[in-house]
Design a protein around this motif. Structure first.
Motif, short mmCIF file in Angstrom:
data_model
loop_
_atom_site.label_atom_id
_atom_site.label_comp_id
_atom_site.label_asym_id
_atom_site.label_seq_id
_atom_site.Cartn_x
_atom_site.Cartn_y
_atom_site.Cartn_z
N GLU A 73 0.87 -1.17 0.00
CA GLU A 73 0.00 0.00 0.00
C GLU A 73 0.91 1.23 0.00
O GLU A 73 1.46 1.61 1.04
CB GLU A 73 -0.91 0.02 1.23
CG GLU A 73 -1.85 1.21 1.29
CD GLU A 73 -2.88 1.21 0.17
OE1 GLU A 73 -3.26 2.29 -0.28
OE2 GLU A 73 -3.29 0.10 -0.25
N GLU A 102 -1.40 7.00 8.83
CA GLU A 102 -2.66 6.96 9.57
C GLU A 102 -3.83 7.42 8.69
O GLU A 102 -4.90 6.81 8.69
CB GLU A 102 -2.54 7.84 10.81
CG GLU A 102 -3.68 7.68 11.81
CD GLU A 102 -4.90 8.51 11.47
OE1 GLU A 102 -6.02 8.10 11.83
OE2 GLU A 102 -4.74 9.57 10.83
N MET A 105 -4.68 4.70 6.00
CA MET A 105 -5.38 3.55 6.56
C MET A 105 -6.83 3.88 6.88
O MET A 105 -7.72 3.05 6.70
CB MET A 105 -4.65 3.05 7.81
CG MET A 105 -3.23 2.56 7.55
SD MET A 105 -3.15 1.24 6.32
CE MET A 105 -3.82 -0.13 7.27
N ARG A 106 -7.08 5.09 7.34
CA ARG A 106 -8.47 5.50 7.58
C ARG A 106 -9.25 5.57 6.27
O ARG A 106 -10.42 5.18 6.20
CB ARG A 106 -8.51 6.86 8.27
CG ARG A 106 -8.33 6.78 9.77
CD ARG A 106 -8.68 8.08 10.47
NE ARG A 106 -7.74 9.15 10.16
CZ ARG A 106 -8.01 10.18 9.37
NH1 ARG A 106 -9.20 10.27 8.79
NH2 ARG A 106 -7.11 11.12 9.14
N GLU A 107 -8.59 6.07 5.21
CA GLU A 107 -9.26 6.14 3.91
C GLU A 107 -9.63 4.75 3.39
O GLU A 107 -10.65 4.59 2.71
CB GLU A 107 -8.33 6.84 2.90
CG GLU A 107 -8.13 8.33 3.18
CD GLU A 107 -7.10 8.94 2.26
OE1 GLU A 107 -6.42 8.16 1.53
OE2 GLU A 107 -6.97 10.18 2.24
N ARG A 108 -8.82 3.76 3.70
CA ARG A 108 -9.08 2.39 3.26
C ARG A 108 -10.15 1.70 4.11
O ARG A 108 -10.60 0.60 3.77
CB ARG A 108 -7.80 1.55 3.34
CG ARG A 108 -6.71 1.93 2.36
CD ARG A 108 -5.59 0.93 2.43
NE ARG A 108 -6.06 -0.42 2.18
CZ ARG A 108 -5.35 -1.52 2.40
NH1 ARG A 108 -4.13 -1.42 2.90
NH2 ARG A 108 -5.84 -2.72 2.15
N GLY A 109 -10.54 2.33 5.19
CA GLY A 109 -11.50 1.70 6.08
C GLY A 109 -10.88 0.71 7.03
O GLY A 109 -11.57 -0.11 7.64
N THR A 110 -9.55 0.77 7.17
CA THR A 110 -8.83 -0.11 8.10
C THR A 110 -7.96 0.73 9.02
O THR A 110 -6.74 0.73 8.89
CB THR A 110 -7.96 -1.13 7.34
OG1 THR A 110 -7.08 -0.41 6.43
CG2 THR A 110 -8.82 -2.10 6.55
N PRO A 111 -8.58 1.50 9.91
CA PRO A 111 -7.80 2.39 10.79
C PRO A 111 -6.80 1.62 11.63
O PRO A 111 -7.01 0.46 11.96
CB PRO A 111 -8.88 3.06 11.65
CG PRO A 111 -10.05 2.13 11.60
CD PRO A 111 -10.02 1.52 10.23
N LEU A 112 -5.72 2.29 11.97
CA LEU A 112 -4.68 1.67 12.77
C LEU A 112 -5.19 1.38 14.18
O LEU A 112 -6.05 2.10 14.70
CB LEU A 112 -3.46 2.59 12.84
CG LEU A 112 -2.73 2.85 11.52
CD1 LEU A 112 -1.64 3.88 11.73
CD2 LEU A 112 -2.14 1.56 10.97
N PRO A 113 -4.68 0.32 14.81
CA PRO A 113 -5.11 -0.01 16.17
C PRO A 113 -4.84 1.13 17.14
O PRO A 113 -3.83 1.83 17.02
CB PRO A 113 -4.26 -1.25 16.51
CG PRO A 113 -3.85 -1.81 15.19
CD PRO A 113 -3.70 -0.64 14.26
#
Length: 256
Positions: A73, A102, A105-113
């Motif tokens: 990515e 960060e 990852m939010r744009e992908r719908g998979t926010p960081l832990p």
């Protein structure tokens, strides 16, 4: 002439691209692609791709990220927009990398832990604490003024603090010292804007909160007269630009 702008990298599959690897005397990009493709999951590649300005680094990096998009990515950061390219510090680079990852990852719908974000935030908090702001700038009003005047940019804040320390008459920075540093920085910005005719571009960017296809827009970002902010991805002028009389008058006339 538009097709010959040396400051604009070519996107992937652009028909103007030519393979100059033979003339360059190496296969650096091919070697880097293999290294990234063959590296087992969980192992990292640390690589620096360097050459003189205008040699095609950004173009080749963009092509590489497209070819590896099924395996990685890519997160692309433009240093001339996000940072001062002439004064990049390790903290600036790491902070911008963290923010970019960060956001992606939010744009992908998979926010960081949440625990990972907490660790990253804690690291940067520790970096800030090691500067011992309270002992250098004991007055809260002085600290608040310098922070607000920086526009949230770490590099700008450090520059303002350094300038205030240089102007200080004692061992600590007072509110008066902070104001002198702010005034000096604001005047340099004012001269730069007036000398280059960038006022209209800044007023438009402040109104629309987005960049637009104009060289002046890119110039004001390059010279850190405006910033890109996170969240929804909006832009605004440097807070000290907003204090310049010519800008305030032009903005008032536009909104009237």
């Amino acid at each position: 002439m538009r097709n010959c702008d040396p400051d604009v990298p070519l996107p992937n599959n652009d028909p103007r691209w030519q393979d100059f690897s033979l003339a360059r005397g190496d296969q650096a990009m091919a070697a880097l692609e293999k290294e990234l493709s063959w590296r087992p999951e969980g192992q990292f590649v640390h690589a620096t791709f360097v050459s003189h300005r205008g040699a095609g680094k950004s173009t080749e990096i963009l092509r590489l990220t497209e070819r590896l998009s099924n395996e990685y990515e890519p997160v692309y950061i433009e240093a001339t927009v996000e940072m001062d390219p002439f004064r990049i510090e390790a903290e600036d680079l790491l902070l911008n990398m963290a923010l970019a990852v960060e956001e992606r990852m939010r744009e992908r719908g998979t926010p960081l832990p949440a625990d990972l974000l907490k660790r990253v935030t804690g690291w940067f908090d520790e970096v800030v604490r090691t500067t011992r702001w309270d002992s250098v700038i004991p007055e809260r009003e002085a600290r608040d003024r310098l922070i607000a005047a920086s526009g949230g940019a770490v590099r700008e804040l450090l520059d303002l603090v350094s300038q205030a320390a240089y102007m200080a008459h004692g061992a600590v920075i007072t509110r008066a010292d902070a104001e002198r540093a702010v005034a000096s920085r604001r005047q340099r910005m004012r001269d730069l804007i007036n000398a280059n005719g960038w006022l209209d571009a800044l007023v438009r960017l402040a109104r629309d909160k987005q960049i637009f296809p104009d060289k002046a827009c890119m110039d004001v970002l390059f010279h850190r007269l405006a910033f890109k902010y996170n969240g929804d991805g909006w832009y605004d002028v440097h807070p000290l630009v907003a204090e310049i009389p010519e800008f305030m008058n032009a903005r008032h006339d536009l909104l009237r």
